[in-house]
Design a protein around this motif. Structure first.
Motif, PDB file in Angstrom:
ATOM      1  N   VAL A 121       0.339   3.608 -12.032  1.00 21.01           N
ATOM      2  CA  VAL A 121       0.659   2.179 -11.987  1.00 21.01           C
ATOM      3  C   VAL A 121      -0.568   1.384 -11.573  1.00 21.01           C
ATOM      4  O   VAL A 121      -1.312   1.787 -10.678  1.00 21.01           O
ATOM      5  N   PHE A 174      -1.076  -2.488 -10.233  1.00 28.92           N
ATOM      6  CA  PHE A 174      -0.309  -3.655  -9.831  1.00 28.92           C
ATOM      7  C   PHE A 174      -1.144  -4.921 -10.013  1.00 28.92           C
ATOM      8  O   PHE A 174      -2.323  -4.866 -10.326  1.00 28.92           O
ATOM      9  N   LEU A 185       1.540  10.835  -3.198  1.00 26.90           N
ATOM     10  CA  LEU A 185       1.108  11.421  -1.934  1.00 26.90           C
ATOM     11  C   LEU A 185       2.330  11.973  -1.205  1.00 26.90           C
ATOM     12  O   LEU A 185       3.407  11.388  -1.257  1.00 26.90           O
ATOM     13  N   ASP A 242       3.803   1.521  -1.431  1.00 26.35           N
ATOM     14  CA  ASP A 242       4.236   1.673  -2.823  1.00 26.35           C
ATOM     15  C   ASP A 242       3.136   2.316  -3.656  1.00 26.35           C
ATOM     16  O   ASP A 242       3.382   3.236  -4.439  1.00 26.35           O
ATOM     17  N   ALA A 243       1.916   1.800  -3.490  1.00 14.88           N
ATOM     18  CA  ALA A 243       0.798   2.360  -4.247  1.00 14.88           C
ATOM     19  C   ALA A 243       0.654   3.848  -3.937  1.00 14.88           C
ATOM     20  O   ALA A 243       0.490   4.670  -4.841  1.00 14.88           O
ATOM     21  N   ALA A 244       0.776   4.193  -2.654  1.00 14.61           N
ATOM     22  CA  ALA A 244       0.635   5.600  -2.262  1.00 14.61           C
ATOM     23  C   ALA A 244       1.728   6.441  -2.915  1.00 14.61           C
ATOM     24  O   ALA A 244       1.487   7.578  -3.327  1.00 14.61           O
ATOM     25  N   ARG A 245       2.915   5.873  -3.023  1.00 17.30           N
ATOM     26  CA  ARG A 245       4.001   6.640  -3.646  1.00 17.30           C
ATOM     27  C   ARG A 245       3.732   6.851  -5.135  1.00 17.30           C
ATOM     28  O   ARG A 245       4.037   7.918  -5.673  1.00 17.30           O
ATOM     29  N   THR A 246       3.150   5.847  -5.800  1.00 16.58           N
ATOM     30  CA  THR A 246       2.849   6.059  -7.216  1.00 16.58           C
ATOM     31  C   THR A 246       1.724   7.080  -7.385  1.00 16.58           C
ATOM     32  O   THR A 246       1.569   7.661  -8.452  1.00 16.58           O
ATOM     33  N   LEU A 247       0.925   7.284  -6.338  1.00 16.73           N
ATOM     34  CA  LEU A 247      -0.119   8.308  -6.418  1.00 16.73           C
ATOM     35  C   LEU A 247       0.431   9.678  -6.025  1.00 16.73           C
ATOM     36  O   LEU A 247      -0.300  10.650  -5.908  1.00 16.73           O
ATOM     37  N   TRP A 270      -9.640   0.971   3.869  1.00 17.55           N
ATOM     38  CA  TRP A 270     -10.445   1.827   4.743  1.00 17.55           C
ATOM     39  C   TRP A 270     -11.046   3.017   4.014  1.00 17.55           C
ATOM     40  O   TRP A 270     -11.573   3.922   4.625  1.00 17.55           O
ATOM     41  N   LYS A 271     -10.924   3.045   2.715  1.00 19.22           N
ATOM     42  CA  LYS A 271     -11.549   4.126   1.954  1.00 19.22           C
ATOM     43  C   LYS A 271     -12.532   3.526   0.964  1.00 19.22           C
ATOM     44  O   LYS A 271     -12.231   2.515   0.332  1.00 19.22           O
ATOM     45  N   LEU A 299       9.705   3.989  -8.200  1.00 22.97           N
ATOM     46  CA  LEU A 299       9.624   3.327  -6.890  1.00 22.97           C
ATOM     47  C   LEU A 299      10.983   2.853  -6.406  1.00 22.97           C
ATOM     48  O   LEU A 299      11.274   2.897  -5.225  1.00 22.97           O
ATOM     49  N   LEU A 344       0.836  -1.202   0.000  1.00 21.85           N
ATOM     50  CA  LEU A 344       0.000   0.000   0.000  1.00 21.85           C
ATOM     51  C   LEU A 344       0.869   1.249   0.000  1.00 21.85           C
ATOM     52  O   LEU A 344       0.529   2.261  -0.625  1.00 21.85           O
ATOM     53  N   GLN A 360       0.477  13.158   3.776  1.00 24.81           N
ATOM     54  CA  GLN A 360      -0.709  12.483   3.234  1.00 24.81           C
ATOM     55  C   GLN A 360      -0.609  10.971   3.426  1.00 24.81           C
ATOM     56  O   GLN A 360      -1.610  10.314   3.687  1.00 24.81           O
ATOM     57  N   ARG A 368      -5.845  10.218 -13.028  1.00 29.15           N
ATOM     58  CA  ARG A 368      -4.693  11.119 -13.000  1.00 29.15           C
ATOM     59  C   ARG A 368      -4.265  11.581 -14.384  1.00 29.15           C
ATOM     60  O   ARG A 368      -3.271  12.260 -14.535  1.00 29.15           O
ATOM     61  N   ARG A 384      -1.507  10.216   6.909  1.00 32.40           N
ATOM     62  CA  ARG A 384      -2.926  10.421   7.171  1.00 32.40           C
ATOM     63  C   ARG A 384      -3.810   9.393   6.469  1.00 32.40           C
ATOM     64  O   ARG A 384      -4.772   8.904   7.048  1.00 32.40           O
ATOM     65  N   HIS A 385      -3.479   9.059   5.222  1.00 33.78           N
ATOM     66  CA  HIS A 385      -4.387   8.208   4.448  1.00 33.78           C
ATOM     67  C   HIS A 385      -3.997   6.734   4.441  1.00 33.78           C
ATOM     68  O   HIS A 385      -4.810   5.891   4.104  1.00 33.78           O
ATOM     69  N   VAL A 386      -2.743   6.440   4.741  1.00 30.15           N
ATOM     70  CA  VAL A 386      -2.303   5.047   4.656  1.00 30.15           C
ATOM     71  C   VAL A 386      -1.886   4.499   6.025  1.00 30.15           C
ATOM     72  O   VAL A 386      -2.427   3.498   6.493  1.00 30.15           O
ATOM     73  N   ARG A 429      -8.364   4.482 -10.631  1.00 23.90           N
ATOM     74  CA  ARG A 429      -7.468   5.297  -9.808  1.00 23.90           C
ATOM     75  C   ARG A 429      -6.250   5.739 -10.615  1.00 23.90           C
ATOM     76  O   ARG A 429      -5.742   6.848 -10.439  1.00 23.90           O
ATOM     77  N   MET A 453      -6.872   1.250  -0.785  1.00 22.91           N
ATOM     78  CA  MET A 453      -6.841   1.387   0.665  1.00 22.91           C
ATOM     79  C   MET A 453      -8.140   0.788   1.211  1.00 22.91           C
ATOM     80  O   MET A 453      -9.217   1.299   0.892  1.00 22.91           O
ATOM     81  N   ARG A 492      -4.437  -3.111  -4.569  1.00 26.37           N
ATOM     82  CA  ARG A 492      -3.795  -2.135  -3.680  1.00 26.37           C
ATOM     83  C   ARG A 492      -4.654  -0.916  -3.413  1.00 26.37           C
ATOM     84  O   ARG A 492      -4.156   0.218  -3.338  1.00 26.37           O
ATOM     85  N   PRO A 516      -4.738   5.074   9.268  1.00 26.82           N
ATOM     86  CA  PRO A 516      -5.928   4.206   9.158  1.00 26.82           C
ATOM     87  C   PRO A 516      -5.572   2.732   9.250  1.00 26.82           C
ATOM     88  O   PRO A 516      -6.315   1.941   9.844  1.00 26.82           O
ATOM     89  N   GLY A 517      -4.411   2.362   8.718  1.00 23.25           N
ATOM     90  CA  GLY A 517      -4.014   0.967   8.771  1.00 23.25           C
ATOM     91  C   GLY A 517      -3.684   0.514  10.184  1.00 23.25           C
ATOM     92  O   GLY A 517      -3.827  -0.656  10.521  1.00 23.25           O
TER      93      GLY A 517
END
Lengths: 269, 256
Positions: B76, B78, A177, A170-175, B86-87, B60, A168, A181, B142, A184-186, B138, B84, B82, A189-190
């Motif tokens: 990306v 995967f 954030l 990694d995914a956040a980094r590709t977004l 909780w969202k 990455l 997750l 962030q 972008r 706060r978002h990853v 997602r 979240m 992936r 909550p986790g």
């Protein structure tokens, strides 16, 4: 519940499911109710003398008296207040330390080792020291509750943050954030589920250490009410105090569980 | 160290990309080009370094040497969604976007991938195909100039995978990002890509244009010759009646 059980209950019509829920709730009440029955029986039959253990009716009567003369409500109010303030301070401190410790190597080195050390210490053994430091006012009670509750909150949140799913992240980094962030978002909550486990544990501990500290150096609160009653051999008041503690503990736990259901709604369904 | 150049108008240009883990070379001097809007499949066995290339392009992981020119907006998808957990789906798609104009674009993208009805669902309640569609949304919301797909259909059942192939093609035709699809499925590459690259032991050992018109059928005779060359380049003899099965067998052997 196992997989086949889950499938079966999903297949049940809504009414049957509601009935099953009621049945379950009833079954869970059965344990405490039979304890109450045994209590009534042994005191009613004179197996135990009323000086050692008053009957449920006697206890209820004493409770009414204590409520009407204001002793019980004022003691409860004082104790509840100490728990709320102590638990709040402990939670804020535990969360703050866990976040600091888990986000950088420096914080980790400085904080985690001390917290791990502190956790092995029986906090109640510190009561004498805390009395020397803070005397017998409100501060020592709130301090010890805060100290004792910060530890389980810290430990659970720290391991929750450490256990953040790398995929997750990694995914956040590709977004793209930002660091804030991501926290706060990853990350937070986790770590919510372990945090709430810590909070539930802390709430239990809060009552435990409060009672002990109120029994050692206090002139008010539920713990004091109990110790004072012991001096006058008022077993009935002692029992009322115990029952009230039990109820308050249950309410606290139910509160945390309700919070859990709300915050972790994404896990069920 | 890798040198990065980000140019939105240019495609992808990778030169001399190297990467080693614990002294073992994973990528040795990889050169790779993707034109703007081009759909490139990168084929290789497990452990051939496909994902390492993709992760380097995604920013990455750093590489040990080489230069990467890539457009600044990259997204990306995967193998696992992936999202979240909780969202809710909409919030997942909107994650990291600037506030203005987001709501409309998120819903638009969800509609595009056919998930409008699930915007308020928790990821946990989605099926495998739905989760991947949410992950695609997602990425697409972008407006990426480069879309990186890391075996995004690998965990899906065959029927769902076919639907996802159609969806990805449609989305690519509508938005025209450059695409790098990492896969070990030769047929997937033949169905989707303009060009297929074969990666063997960290080197690109083959570059095949696939010119058949879309939508393509698996049985398209135009693809037959390319399939044979791809398979033999991957070290799998052709001539089997079911190349798909053969290649998966053989790829597993290679990783042992």
């Amino acid at each position: 519940m196992n997989a086949s059980g889950a499938t079966r209950s999903r297949a049940l019509p809504v009414q049957a499911r509601a009935r099953r829920r009621h049945l379950k709730r009833f079954r869970r009440l059965l344990g405490p109710l039979s304890l109450l029955a045994i209590w009534a029986l042994v005191t009613g039959l004179g197996v135990v003398s009323s000086e050692d253990l008053p009957s449920p009716w006697h206890t209820l009567h004493t409770a009414r008296e204590l409520i009407s003369d204001g002793q019980l409500p004022s003691a409860m109010l004082i104790s509840v207040r100490r728990v709320i303030i102590g638990l709040t301070i402990g939670t804020v401190a535990g969360v703050g330390l866990a976040v600091l410790a888990s986000l950088g190597q420096l914080g980790d080195d400085l904080i985690d080792s001390s917290m791990q050390l502190l956790r092995t210490l029986p906090i109640l053994a510190m009561v004498p020291l805390i009395v020397i430091w803070f005397g017998i006012g409100e501060t020592p009670k709130v301090f010890i509750v805060a100290l004792a509750t910060a530890i389980p909150i810290y430990l659970n949140l720290y391991s929750g943050i450490r256990g953040t799913d790398r995929k997750l992240l990694d995914a956040a980094r590709t977004l793209e954030l930002s660091r804030l962030q991501i926290i706060r978002h990853v990350i937070l909550p986790g770590a919510m589920a372990p945090f709430l486990v810590g909070l539930r544990y802390a709430a239990g501990i809060a009552w435990l250490v409060l009672v002990v500290s109120e029994q050692i150096n206090a002139t008010s609160g539920l713990g004091y009410l109990i110790v004072n009653a012991q001096n006058f051999l008022r077993t009935d008041i002692v029992v009322v105090g115990l029952v009230v503690f039990g109820i308050l503990g249950l309410l606290t736990d139910a509160g945390v569980r309700a919070l859990e259901r709300r915050v972790l709604a994404w896990r069920s369904t | 160290m890798t040198a990065w150049i980000e140019d939105p108008a240019a495609g992808v240009r990778v030169r001399g990309l190297r990467r080693a883990f614990d002294g073992r070379t994973v990528l040795g001097d990889v050169d790779l080009d993707i034109a703007p809007g081009e759909f490139v499949a990168l084929l290789g066995a497990s452990g051939s370094g496909k994902t390492t290339i993709l992760r380097a392009l995604a920013g990455l992981d750093p590489a040990d040497a080489g230069t990467i020119d890539a457009p600044p907006r990259r997204a990306v998808v995967f193998q696992e969604h992936r999202l979240m957990p909780w969202k809710r789906v909409r919030a997942n798609v909107a994650l990291g976007l600037d506030r203005e104009a987001v709501a409309a674009r998120v819903d638009e993208t969800l509609a595009e991938v056919g998930l409008s009805g699930h915007a308020n669902a928790w990821p946990k309640t989605l099926s495998g195909g739905e989760s991947q569609r949410a992950a695609l949304a997602r990425a697409l919301v972008r407006r990426p100039e480069l879309l990186l797909l890391d075996e995004p259909f690998g965990a899906l059942d065959a029927l769902t995978r076919m639907k996802m192939h159609d969806l990805v093609l449609r989305l690519w035709e509508n938005h025209r990002p450059a695409v790098l699809l990492v896969t070990h499925d030769v047929d997937e590459a033949l169905l989707l890509a303009d060009r297929a690259l074969v990666l063997v032991n960290g080197r690109i050992e083959g570059d095949y244009a696939i010119q058949a018109l879309r939508p393509r059928q698996r049985t398209d005779p135009d693809l037959e010759a390319t399939r044979d060359s791809l398979l033999s380049r991957l070290g799998v003899g052709s001539g089997s009646r079911d190349p798909r099965q053969l290649i998966s067998l053989s790829l597993e052997e290679r990783t042992l």
